[in-house]
Design a protein around this motif. Sequence first.
Motif, PDB file in Angstrom:
ATOM      1  N   THR A  76     -14.817 -11.141 -16.888  1.00 21.93           N
ATOM      2  CA  THR A  76     -13.625 -11.990 -16.867  1.00 21.93           C
ATOM      3  C   THR A  76     -12.434 -11.223 -17.463  1.00 21.93           C
ATOM      4  OG1 THR A  76     -13.972 -12.860 -19.086  1.00 21.93           O
ATOM      5  CG2 THR A  76     -15.119 -13.991 -17.283  1.00 21.93           C
ATOM      6  N   GLN A  90     -12.764 -10.760 -21.221  1.00 20.56           N
ATOM      7  CA  GLN A  90     -13.831  -9.792 -21.499  1.00 20.56           C
ATOM      8  C   GLN A  90     -13.303  -8.383 -21.275  1.00 20.56           C
ATOM      9  OE1 GLN A  90     -16.948 -11.242 -18.849  1.00 20.56           O
ATOM     10  NE2 GLN A  90     -18.161 -11.931 -20.594  1.00 20.56           N
ATOM     11  N   HIS A 121     -24.321 -25.999 -24.025  1.00 19.68           N
ATOM     12  CA  HIS A 121     -24.544 -24.764 -24.732  1.00 19.68           C
ATOM     13  C   HIS A 121     -24.317 -24.920 -26.239  1.00 19.68           C
ATOM     14  CE1 HIS A 121     -23.620 -20.694 -26.121  1.00 19.68           C
ATOM     15  NE2 HIS A 121     -24.367 -20.288 -25.125  1.00 19.68           N
ATOM     16  N   ALA A 173     -18.907 -13.337 -30.811  1.00 17.93           N
ATOM     17  CA  ALA A 173     -18.942 -14.609 -30.076  1.00 17.93           C
ATOM     18  C   ALA A 173     -19.775 -14.466 -28.807  1.00 17.93           C
ATOM     19  CB  ALA A 173     -17.518 -15.055 -29.737  1.00 17.93           C
ATOM     20  N   MET A 174     -19.634 -13.326 -28.157  1.00 15.41           N
ATOM     21  CA  MET A 174     -20.340 -13.147 -26.893  1.00 15.41           C
ATOM     22  C   MET A 174     -21.838 -12.965 -27.093  1.00 15.41           C
ATOM     23  SD  MET A 174     -19.642 -10.762 -23.717  1.00 15.41           S
ATOM     24  CE  MET A 174     -20.911 -10.669 -22.468  1.00 15.41           C
ATOM     25  N   MET A 212     -14.478 -17.422 -24.823  1.00 13.17           N
ATOM     26  CA  MET A 212     -15.885 -17.492 -24.397  1.00 13.17           C
ATOM     27  C   MET A 212     -16.190 -18.868 -23.815  1.00 13.17           C
ATOM     28  SD  MET A 212     -17.715 -14.796 -24.594  1.00 13.17           S
ATOM     29  CE  MET A 212     -19.229 -15.667 -24.225  1.00 13.17           C
ATOM     30  N   GLU A 259     -13.573 -19.395 -20.438  1.00 15.86           N
ATOM     31  CA  GLU A 259     -13.635 -18.419 -19.355  1.00 15.86           C
ATOM     32  C   GLU A 259     -15.061 -18.130 -18.910  1.00 15.86           C
ATOM     33  OE1 GLU A 259     -10.647 -14.626 -19.037  1.00 15.86           O
ATOM     34  OE2 GLU A 259     -12.446 -14.399 -20.194  1.00 15.86           O
ATOM     35  N   VAL A 260     -15.997 -18.132 -19.868  1.00 15.07           N
ATOM     36  CA  VAL A 260     -17.372 -17.735 -19.541  1.00 15.07           C
ATOM     37  C   VAL A 260     -18.287 -18.950 -19.403  1.00 15.07           C
ATOM     38  CG1 VAL A 260     -19.351 -16.352 -20.274  1.00 15.07           C
ATOM     39  CG2 VAL A 260     -17.033 -15.508 -20.685  1.00 15.07           C
ATOM     40  N   MET A 310     -27.587 -20.905 -34.475  1.00 18.20           N
ATOM     41  CA  MET A 310     -27.242 -19.530 -34.834  1.00 18.20           C
ATOM     42  C   MET A 310     -26.168 -19.535 -35.920  1.00 18.20           C
ATOM     43  SD  MET A 310     -29.020 -17.549 -32.948  1.00 18.20           S
ATOM     44  CE  MET A 310     -29.912 -17.420 -31.403  1.00 18.20           C
ATOM     45  N   SER A 328     -23.912 -17.108 -16.600  1.00 18.30           N
ATOM     46  CA  SER A 328     -22.520 -16.712 -16.829  1.00 18.30           C
ATOM     47  C   SER A 328     -22.415 -15.545 -17.796  1.00 18.30           C
ATOM     48  CB  SER A 328     -21.718 -17.898 -17.393  1.00 18.30           C
ATOM     49  OG  SER A 328     -21.738 -18.962 -16.483  1.00 18.30           O
ATOM     50  N   THR A 329     -23.035 -15.703 -18.973  1.00 21.51           N
ATOM     51  CA  THR A 329     -22.903 -14.659 -19.992  1.00 21.51           C
ATOM     52  C   THR A 329     -23.579 -13.359 -19.566  1.00 21.51           C
ATOM     53  OG1 THR A 329     -24.867 -15.494 -21.112  1.00 21.51           O
ATOM     54  CG2 THR A 329     -22.737 -16.256 -21.941  1.00 21.51           C
ATOM     55  N   ARG A 388     -23.622 -13.854 -29.592  1.00 22.62           N
ATOM     56  CA  ARG A 388     -24.176 -15.101 -30.132  1.00 22.62           C
ATOM     57  C   ARG A 388     -24.349 -16.146 -29.022  1.00 22.62           C
ATOM     58  NH1 ARG A 388     -21.225 -19.464 -32.820  1.00 22.62           N
ATOM     59  NH2 ARG A 388     -22.634 -20.727 -34.100  1.00 22.62           N
ATOM     60  N   ASP A 389     -23.405 -16.198 -28.111  1.00 21.80           N
ATOM     61  CA  ASP A 389     -23.548 -17.118 -26.985  1.00 21.80           C
ATOM     62  C   ASP A 389     -24.799 -16.793 -26.167  1.00 21.80           C
ATOM     63  OD1 ASP A 389     -21.087 -18.369 -27.610  1.00 21.80           O
ATOM     64  OD2 ASP A 389     -20.677 -18.664 -25.469  1.00 21.80           O
ATOM     65  N   ILE A 390     -25.005 -15.521 -25.920  1.00 18.31           N
ATOM     66  CA  ILE A 390     -26.174 -15.126 -25.121  1.00 18.31           C
ATOM     67  C   ILE A 390     -27.453 -15.529 -25.844  1.00 18.31           C
ATOM     68  CG2 ILE A 390     -27.432 -13.143 -24.185  1.00 18.31           C
ATOM     69  CD1 ILE A 390     -24.664 -11.748 -23.883  1.00 18.31           C
ATOM     70  N   HIS A 391     -27.538 -15.225 -27.123  1.00 18.87           N
ATOM     71  CA  HIS A 391     -28.754 -15.542 -27.869  1.00 18.87           C
ATOM     72  C   HIS A 391     -28.955 -17.047 -28.022  1.00 18.87           C
ATOM     73  CE1 HIS A 391     -28.644 -11.243 -29.632  1.00 18.87           C
ATOM     74  NE2 HIS A 391     -29.437 -11.312 -28.590  1.00 18.87           N
ATOM     75  N   SER A 392     -27.860 -17.785 -28.078  1.00 19.66           N
ATOM     76  CA  SER A 392     -27.978 -19.243 -28.166  1.00 19.66           C
ATOM     77  C   SER A 392     -28.637 -19.800 -26.908  1.00 19.66           C
ATOM     78  CB  SER A 392     -26.590 -19.876 -28.322  1.00 19.66           C
ATOM     79  OG  SER A 392     -25.961 -19.402 -29.484  1.00 19.66           O
ATOM     80  N   GLU A 393     -28.366 -19.176 -25.796  1.00 17.44           N
ATOM     81  CA  GLU A 393     -28.986 -19.640 -24.543  1.00 17.44           C
ATOM     82  C   GLU A 393     -30.488 -19.383 -24.550  1.00 17.44           C
ATOM     83  OE1 GLU A 393     -24.957 -18.844 -21.874  1.00 17.44           O
ATOM     84  OE2 GLU A 393     -26.567 -17.376 -21.851  1.00 17.44           O
TER      85      GLU A 393
END
Lengths: 400, 117
Positions: free
Chosen positions: A255, A258, B99, A338-339, B87, B90-91, B106, A217-218, A341-346
């Motif tokens: 989205t 985004q 997640h 936020a975005m 986030m 939507e994402v 982090m 998704s990200t 960080r979400d990617i790196h969290s994955e």
Amino acid sequence: MNVQTPAYQAPDDQVEWLGMDPIPAAAYYDPDYFELERKAVFMRSWLVIGHVSEVAEPGSFIRRELEFAKASLLIVNGKDGVIRAFHNVCTHRGTQLVEEAGGKASSFLCPYHMWNFGYDGKLRSAPDFERFHVTKEECSLPKVAVDVCAGLIFVNLDPSPKQGLREYLGSYAEELETLPVAKATTFSEYVYEIDANWKITYDNFQENYHLRFIHPSTGAATISPDNAFGYPVSYGFNGPHRTQQIWSNPAPTITPMQRLAFGKAVGFAMADGLIGGRNDRSYFAVFPSFFILGTPTQHFSHVVYPLSATRSRGVIRIYWVGEDDSASKRFAREYALAMVRDIHSEDVNVIARGQKGLNSGALKHIHFMSMEGLCRHLYLTVNDMVEAYKTECKAAGEVA
Amino acid sequence: MSGTSSLLPAGFEALEPFVDRWAIAGTANRAQRRTDSSDAERVAFFDAAREVVGPALAQLDQKPLNQLDDKEKCLMNLMLSFAHVAMAVEVQGAAEARHAQFRQLMQITRTPADVDA
């Protein structure tokens, strides 16, 4: 007339020179190998430790811990505007001088016996000093080599670095100076510690093979039928350092929110003159464990500090030029954090799983395909330095 | 009922039910609230806020950030929480719960928004 977007072509030919041999797995978990890396690489290389915006004013300082060296460092902006680095240790009896993570000080006062040091590391005063029978000059804080490129503060723990920073960076010094980080005045930051070798951790961010699987998704905007894995357009190598040009997706899936946040971010970056440089799609990996993405709207850097053979700390920063001066800018920056960080969290889950799988020694080798060529280049560079260090020790009659 | 909000600038009364949970100072605190909230809470806030995020930011943009009054600051913090919630909803969608456990690793240490939070 429609202009056809040229079909994507993966740059396999640019990494052929690295070979395709399997890679010894022990390099990613063996404490003995890590000890060699520590001495051959980390104790001798220029390492990113901070940014000039953290020590913008005379008297401002930061304290940084480098656990692999058991070192605490004090980085100080002097009255003369020169940034200096010292071991954060009182030269009287070795007390850690500064406890605060950062701030502003008129001098550095050891709490134990009130030895007082200036911004230049010199001992200014010490109670009843006559009884020591040494000179103040002999009691200066131990210096650490420090230099700045593109606003990034680098240190080198080698008492006599074999290269200055500019020589070490080669042509990347000039390229880094073109990036927003060189003008940055502030940043967003998040930090993680992970049970994983520093190379396993760092390698995750050197290849796009995993994007579609780990970031469905990200990372949707980074892939398309034309480039199903989001591979880069090109690779480049510069001594121990490396680069890639990130592919631009002509029709990214994003989205509505985004679109809102990115739209604002692009508008601000354009207004600030940050868009349109030659490195807007560049990724620079500075050996051993720092990289920065040139993208002006998500201009993030990532540095991985080794803590042990199988534990690391990552520091991720998104650099910004100028403070938040409007609600929309603040919103766009919050969303970007936020975005990313979400990617790196994955990523962190699969990185830790990679370490768990290797620790037993069941695998003697791992494999990098051509589009993981930057990972291969890192291993080969490290291993060359480890081998050279062993040879050096042997020639000197020492045990490596 | 078309009553005025005691907490938010005029025109944003529809967000008043979300002030208590989502008007939060500090980026790390906002990110944590995202993680601590339920799917239903996030979706309700997202559905209400996405309709007004454009006008809200446009109105707040009329003043320098350091001159926002308390109601405007409250709206600003709501919109910043909305960035995190967007986030999630939507994402990440259905992947949000899984997640969240990795995101905890982090630790946000600073952002420009924290300076005058």
